[in-house]
Scaffold this motif. Sequence first.
Motif, PDB file in Angstrom:
ATOM      1  N   MET A   1      34.557  45.773  36.536  1.00 60.40           N
ATOM      2  CA  MET A   1      35.444  44.685  36.956  1.00 60.40           C
ATOM      3  C   MET A   1      35.147  44.263  38.398  1.00 60.40           C
ATOM      4  O   MET A   1      34.679  45.060  39.200  1.00 60.40           O
ATOM      5  N   ILE A   2      35.467  43.078  38.716  1.00 59.98           N
ATOM      6  CA  ILE A   2      35.261  42.558  40.059  1.00 59.98           C
ATOM      7  C   ILE A   2      36.433  42.963  40.928  1.00 59.98           C
ATOM      8  O   ILE A   2      37.575  42.823  40.550  1.00 59.98           O
ATOM      9  N   LYS A   3      36.138  43.463  42.121  1.00 63.41           N
ATOM     10  CA  LYS A   3      37.178  43.814  43.065  1.00 63.41           C
ATOM     11  C   LYS A   3      37.148  42.824  44.213  1.00 63.41           C
ATOM     12  O   LYS A   3      36.097  42.416  44.657  1.00 63.41           O
ATOM     13  N   GLY A   4      38.321  42.445  44.726  1.00 65.86           N
ATOM     14  CA  GLY A   4      38.386  41.511  45.830  1.00 65.86           C
ATOM     15  C   GLY A   4      38.678  40.115  45.339  1.00 65.86           C
ATOM     16  O   GLY A   4      38.989  39.883  44.189  1.00 65.86           O
ATOM     17  N   LEU A   5      38.527  39.159  46.203  1.00 64.06           N
ATOM     18  CA  LEU A   5      38.826  37.773  45.851  1.00 64.06           C
ATOM     19  C   LEU A   5      37.854  37.273  44.802  1.00 64.06           C
ATOM     20  O   LEU A   5      36.656  37.543  44.853  1.00 64.06           O
ATOM     21  N   LEU A   6      38.399  36.540  43.850  1.00 62.16           N
ATOM     22  CA  LEU A   6      37.571  35.987  42.790  1.00 62.16           C
ATOM     23  C   LEU A   6      37.110  34.589  43.185  1.00 62.16           C
ATOM     24  O   LEU A   6      37.914  33.734  43.507  1.00 62.16           O
ATOM     25  N   HIS A   7      35.817  34.358  43.112  1.00 62.46           N
ATOM     26  CA  HIS A   7      35.291  33.020  43.332  1.00 62.46           C
ATOM     27  C   HIS A   7      34.512  32.538  42.105  1.00 62.46           C
ATOM     28  O   HIS A   7      33.887  31.485  42.127  1.00 62.46           O
ATOM     29  N   ILE A   8      34.534  33.372  41.068  1.00 63.20           N
ATOM     30  CA  ILE A   8      33.985  32.972  39.778  1.00 63.20           C
ATOM     31  C   ILE A   8      34.989  33.371  38.731  1.00 63.20           C
ATOM     32  O   ILE A   8      35.890  34.164  38.978  1.00 63.20           O
ATOM     33  N   ALA A   9      34.873  32.830  37.535  1.00 63.07           N
ATOM     34  CA  ALA A   9      35.813  33.155  36.471  1.00 63.07           C
ATOM     35  C   ALA A   9      35.587  34.577  35.999  1.00 63.07           C
ATOM     36  O   ALA A   9      34.466  35.071  35.962  1.00 63.07           O
ATOM     37  N   VAL A  10      36.650  35.260  35.617  1.00 65.04           N
ATOM     38  CA  VAL A  10      36.563  36.608  35.068  1.00 65.04           C
ATOM     39  C   VAL A  10      37.606  36.732  33.978  1.00 65.04           C
ATOM     40  O   VAL A  10      38.717  36.228  34.124  1.00 65.04           O
ATOM     41  N   GLU A  31      58.242  31.280  48.592  1.00 61.50           N
ATOM     42  CA  GLU A  31      58.911  30.866  49.828  1.00 61.50           C
ATOM     43  C   GLU A  31      57.964  31.034  51.005  1.00 61.50           C
ATOM     44  O   GLU A  31      57.396  32.099  51.205  1.00 61.50           O
ATOM     45  N   GLY A  32      57.784  29.997  51.757  1.00 65.76           N
ATOM     46  CA  GLY A  32      56.904  30.042  52.913  1.00 65.76           C
ATOM     47  C   GLY A  32      55.612  29.295  52.714  1.00 65.76           C
ATOM     48  O   GLY A  32      55.010  28.816  53.661  1.00 65.76           O
ATOM     49  N   GLY A  33      55.141  29.203  51.453  1.00 66.50           N
ATOM     50  CA  GLY A  33      53.890  28.494  51.217  1.00 66.50           C
ATOM     51  C   GLY A  33      53.121  29.046  50.038  1.00 66.50           C
ATOM     52  O   GLY A  33      53.665  29.754  49.185  1.00 66.50           O
ATOM     53  N   GLN A  34      51.829  28.754  49.993  1.00 72.67           N
ATOM     54  CA  GLN A  34      50.973  29.203  48.902  1.00 72.67           C
ATOM     55  C   GLN A  34      50.292  30.518  49.253  1.00 72.67           C
ATOM     56  O   GLN A  34      49.950  30.762  50.419  1.00 72.67           O
ATOM     57  N   ILE A  35      50.109  31.356  48.232  1.00 69.03           N
ATOM     58  CA  ILE A  35      49.418  32.631  48.423  1.00 69.03           C
ATOM     59  C   ILE A  35      48.356  32.780  47.348  1.00 69.03           C
ATOM     60  O   ILE A  35      48.464  32.234  46.254  1.00 69.03           O
ATOM     61  N   GLU A  36      47.304  33.523  47.683  1.00 67.51           N
ATOM     62  CA  GLU A  36      46.219  33.796  46.738  1.00 67.51           C
ATOM     63  C   GLU A  36      46.074  35.298  46.580  1.00 67.51           C
ATOM     64  O   GLU A  36      45.963  36.034  47.561  1.00 67.51           O
ATOM     65  N   GLY A  37      46.067  35.772  45.330  1.00 70.38           N
ATOM     66  CA  GLY A  37      45.931  37.196  45.060  1.00 70.38           C
ATOM     67  C   GLY A  37      44.498  37.598  44.769  1.00 70.38           C
ATOM     68  O   GLY A  37      43.543  36.827  44.959  1.00 70.38           O
ATOM     69  N   THR A  38      44.346  38.817  44.309  1.00 68.50           N
ATOM     70  CA  THR A  38      43.043  39.363  43.935  1.00 68.50           C
ATOM     71  C   THR A  38      43.172  39.992  42.555  1.00 68.50           C
ATOM     72  O   THR A  38      44.273  40.213  42.050  1.00 68.50           O
ATOM     73  N   VAL A  39      42.038  40.310  41.952  1.00 61.74           N
ATOM     74  CA  VAL A  39      42.007  41.093  40.721  1.00 61.74           C
ATOM     75  C   VAL A  39      41.355  42.427  41.060  1.00 61.74           C
ATOM     76  O   VAL A  39      40.244  42.462  41.602  1.00 61.74           O
ATOM     77  N   ASP A  40      42.050  43.526  40.778  1.00 56.73           N
ATOM     78  CA  ASP A  40      41.509  44.831  41.166  1.00 56.73           C
ATOM     79  C   ASP A  40      40.551  45.375  40.105  1.00 56.73           C
ATOM     80  O   ASP A  40      40.240  44.706  39.111  1.00 56.73           O
ATOM     81  N   GLU A  41      40.096  46.596  40.307  1.00 55.74           N
ATOM     82  CA  GLU A  41      39.087  47.190  39.433  1.00 55.74           C
ATOM     83  C   GLU A  41      39.583  47.371  38.005  1.00 55.74           C
ATOM     84  O   GLU A  41      38.783  47.491  37.076  1.00 55.74           O
ATOM     85  N   GLU A  42      40.885  47.421  37.814  1.00 55.30           N
ATOM     86  CA  GLU A  42      41.459  47.594  36.482  1.00 55.30           C
ATOM     87  C   GLU A  42      41.788  46.256  35.817  1.00 55.30           C
ATOM     88  O   GLU A  42      42.346  46.232  34.722  1.00 55.30           O
ATOM     89  N   GLY A  43      41.479  45.146  36.481  1.00 58.62           N
ATOM     90  CA  GLY A  43      41.775  43.844  35.922  1.00 58.62           C
ATOM     91  C   GLY A  43      43.197  43.386  36.130  1.00 58.62           C
ATOM     92  O   GLY A  43      43.638  42.420  35.504  1.00 58.62           O
ATOM     93  N   VAL A  44      43.935  44.055  37.012  1.00 54.36           N
ATOM     94  CA  VAL A  44      45.318  43.691  37.310  1.00 54.36           C
ATOM     95  C   VAL A  44      45.335  42.756  38.511  1.00 54.36           C
ATOM     96  O   VAL A  44      44.612  42.967  39.490  1.00 54.36           O
ATOM     97  N   VAL A  45      46.168  41.729  38.453  1.00 52.68           N
ATOM     98  CA  VAL A  45      46.300  40.793  39.573  1.00 52.68           C
ATOM     99  C   VAL A  45      47.246  41.391  40.611  1.00 52.68           C
ATOM    100  O   VAL A  45      48.360  41.814  40.279  1.00 52.68           O
ATOM    101  N   VAL A  46      46.808  41.423  41.856  1.00 52.41           N
ATOM    102  CA  VAL A  46      47.572  42.058  42.932  1.00 52.41           C
ATOM    103  C   VAL A  46      47.712  41.089  44.104  1.00 52.41           C
ATOM    104  O   VAL A  46      46.744  40.438  44.501  1.00 52.41           O
TER     105      VAL A  46
END
Length: 467
Positions: A1-10, A31-46
Amino acid sequence: MIKGLLHIAVCVSLLGAPMTLCAQDLVITVEGGQIEGTVDEEGVVVYKGIPYAAPPVNELRWKQPQPVQSWQGVKKCDKFGPASLQGGQTKGSFYWKEFYQDGNPEMSEDCLYLNVWTPEVGKKDNRLPVMVWIHGGAFQNGFGHEIEFDGDAYAKKGVVLVTLNYRLGMCGFLAHPLLTAENGGKGSGNYGLFDQLAALKWVKRNIEAFGGDPNNVTVFGQSAGAGSVQALISSPLAEGYIQRAIIQSGGGLGGIISTKSLQDAETVGKAMWDASGCTTLEQMRAYPADRFPEVMMNYMKQQKKFMGMPYSPCVDGELLNASVYDVAMQDKELDIPYMIGYTSEDIAPEQMRKAAVDWSLLLEQQGHHPAYVYCFRRDLPGEDMPAPEGGFGDMKGAFHSSELWYMFGTLDKCWRPMEVADYELSERMVSYWTNFAKSGNPNGADLPEWKPCTKADQHIQELDVNK
């Protein structure tokens, strides 16, 4: 799995059919604005380090949490926020070896951040159950992103997990007559609890964006986190924000963590600052936060007896109108499902057992559903360090906090030589905890039956490896 920010589809598959996520899919609005998460090694969005309130610094020191400050653009939530200022763990100590070998985290007064693990980001119609974790640490130490608190196992069970940092020690639990007067006489001292409540309110308003159900929130915590949960379910201010609660190694009826009177808390707080020569709020707010330990040490040098826990919740007349014991006896706790338990070599395990059972029987007597009570008994594999002289608990066997690896499903992150039976026990416990979050009942298919603790059957579920 891809760890860190995704810049390609997974493609990830957690709850059934695969879904395709790209970087843009991980951008949501809170609240406050937009946020961007990551996908961890297990495929969970964090999502890590989401601010849930304004930084409690400068003039906001020792004030209730204020609304989060807005930001421009997309905030990349790929790094955990700072922990509250604290002493940290001493290298070589028992708990350092158990949980903190990676070292102490970044610490700051600016610490009001939370983290979210989700299997269904952006799917508002799914309305998954939400669990909000409150860490322990004697109200002086700890943080919500400790190594054992990873949320992958919960996400894989269809639960959105939230962990948070809150103000600790002097920052979070100082009561003082000047602060009470500044607050219009409504009391002082429970800033850390107000932080936790602010996080729960944030969850209520924002968790749908992560796929969670704002009306199905389980709050759970261990040790000082358990004391926090007991305080929250004893507060009328928490009505509507908590639908279920789990209390681990603390709480119950007459447990090891109690609430002080406001007068007692103010007396200690005033004496601390008087000993350091600070007698005005201006002086106190100008005092460097990294020197707060000196304030407590100056005071302790003048004491001729052990002062117990220097920081803890108090009956401030706003968040808490009475001690948690009195609230229970008056039948004024939140009328929701409960789980409560302890470990077999816990701090005062017999007192914890009695507190849990007595509380469950009281709930039944008052016409509520009795609690589900457990005792974690696994003697963890691997050689324990000797308990330090004057330490608490046995620090061996099923010691205080030992269940955390298991009920979070993070055995693979532990240094101990875990066995197949340990992973089986962990899977059972994660299922119990997440089942409870889903329905208020820990039972489920292929699990040993867990009966509530009643007058007719004072059942305590034994959690141990299969012999």
